[in-house]
Design an enzyme around this catalytic site. Structure first.
Site, short mmCIF file in Angstrom:
data_model
loop_
_atom_site.label_atom_id
_atom_site.label_comp_id
_atom_site.label_asym_id
_atom_site.label_seq_id
_atom_site.Cartn_x
_atom_site.Cartn_y
_atom_site.Cartn_z
N ARG A 1 18.39 28.40 1.60
CA ARG A 1 17.76 29.23 2.63
C ARG A 1 18.61 29.19 3.91
NH1 ARG A 1 12.32 30.25 0.95
NH2 ARG A 1 11.59 28.78 -0.64
N GLN B 1 4.65 26.70 16.67
CA GLN B 1 4.39 27.04 15.27
C GLN B 1 4.90 25.91 14.38
OE1 GLN B 1 5.07 31.16 14.09
NE2 GLN B 1 6.18 30.47 12.29
N GLU C 1 6.58 6.87 12.10
CA GLU C 1 6.37 7.89 13.14
C GLU C 1 7.49 8.91 12.97
OE1 GLU C 1 6.44 5.48 16.64
OE2 GLU C 1 4.31 4.97 16.48
N LYS D 1 14.08 23.94 16.61
CA LYS D 1 13.38 23.43 15.43
C LYS D 1 13.55 21.92 15.30
CE LYS D 1 14.46 27.71 12.91
NZ LYS D 1 15.20 28.29 11.76
N ARG E 1 0.81 -1.22 0.00
CA ARG E 1 0.00 0.00 0.00
C ARG E 1 0.84 1.26 0.00
NH1 ARG E 1 -2.88 -0.89 5.47
NH2 ARG E 1 -0.71 -1.47 5.91
N ASP F 1 18.81 36.96 2.25
CA ASP F 1 19.91 36.06 2.57
C ASP F 1 21.19 36.47 1.85
OD1 ASP F 1 18.31 34.62 4.26
OD2 ASP F 1 17.93 32.98 2.85
N TYR G 1 8.87 22.12 9.49
CA TYR G 1 9.57 22.16 10.75
C TYR G 1 8.72 22.70 11.88
CZ TYR G 1 11.32 26.49 8.41
OH TYR G 1 11.46 27.65 7.69
N GLU H 1 14.86 37.88 14.62
CA GLU H 1 15.42 36.98 13.62
C GLU H 1 16.62 37.60 12.92
OE1 GLU H 1 14.18 33.92 13.11
OE2 GLU H 1 12.56 34.20 14.56
N HIS I 1 19.86 30.95 9.25
CA HIS I 1 18.94 31.72 10.08
C HIS I 1 19.08 31.34 11.56
CE1 HIS I 1 16.28 31.87 6.23
NE2 HIS I 1 17.22 32.81 6.21
N ASN J 1 6.01 25.35 10.39
CA ASN J 1 6.31 26.00 9.13
C ASN J 1 6.42 24.98 8.01
OD1 ASN J 1 6.51 28.42 10.55
ND2 ASN J 1 8.73 28.33 10.69
N HIS K 1 20.69 27.67 11.19
CA HIS K 1 20.10 26.62 10.36
C HIS K 1 20.00 27.08 8.91
CE1 HIS K 1 16.37 24.57 8.67
NE2 HIS K 1 17.24 23.61 8.81
#
Length: 207
Positions: free
Chosen positions: A57, A45, A26, A70, A21, A167, A130, A141, A60, A47, A117
């Site tokens: 990216r 939160q 998990e 995260k 299938r 960036d 995340y 930030e 950060h 994202n 990150h």
């Protein structure tokens, strides 16, 4: 959950159950994270980021306290996910480590408060999800240029990095250090102690 070479970062490799299938796994278990890291991830939160091949990216990070922990997974495609130790005074300050996250191994990466990150999309399209311990707060930030030669992240060859304007204009590690933007290792340790004081035990990284 296996620790990376940067204290405060762990990689989770789940058991993927395959049959005719499809697959089941998990991808995140609070108990597993707490056993390895020493505290729960308070979810504030979630994202979702969709990137084309070559999109880069990061790097950060957020002010500590409270910082932003995260837990990152790649639900579609593949990325090279990178952790940078930007905690001033840390024994591994300026070092980085990387893990390939993809929709086959289904690995997850936990990144503690105070770490930088970044990631680059390796597939034609990659979707990253995340879980975050704190909501996005623009005033807290910051970023470091992901192509800073002093950091020397070994991004995949043959891919032209595609950066956002923000960036691309980010300072180097030294410029961020001189500007006082980087988290302090002792402040991060005090923050971890605060997690213990509020009933969330945390074992500070020893490396």
């Amino acid at each position: 959950m296996e620790p990376l070479s940067i204290g405060g970062a762990w990689c989770h490799t789940p058991r993927v159950h395959l049959d005719s299938r499809g697959a089941f796994l998990e991808s995140y278990r609070s108990a597993d994270l707490e056993e390895a890291v020493g505290h729960r991830l308070d979810l504030a939160q979630v994202n979702c980021s969709v990137s084309a091949r070559g999109v880069l990216r990061g790097v950060h990070f957020a002010d500590v306290p409270p910082g932003q922990a995260k837990y990152v997974t790649c639900v579609s495609g593949a990325v090279l996910d990178v952790v940078v130790d930007i905690r001033v005074g840390s024994p591994t300050f300026g070092r980085w480590d990387a893990v390939r996250l993809d929709d086959e191994s289904r690995r997850g990466l936990y990144i503690a408060e105070g770490l930088g990150h970044a990631f680059m999309a390796l597939s034609e399209q990659a979707t990253i999800v995340y879980l975050c311990s704190q909501p996005y707060a623009p005033g807290r930030e910051h970023g470091i240029h992901p192509l800073d030669p002093a950091v020397g992240i070994d991004w995949p060859a043959g891919l032209e990095p595609l950066l956002s304007e923000k960036d691309a204009a980010a300072p180097t590690l030294k410029e961020a250090l001189d500007a006082g933007l980087l988290p302090d290792h002792r402040t991060c340790a005090a923050h971890y102690d605060g997690l213990t004081a509020t009933g969330r035990s945390f074992t500070a990284p020893s490396h």
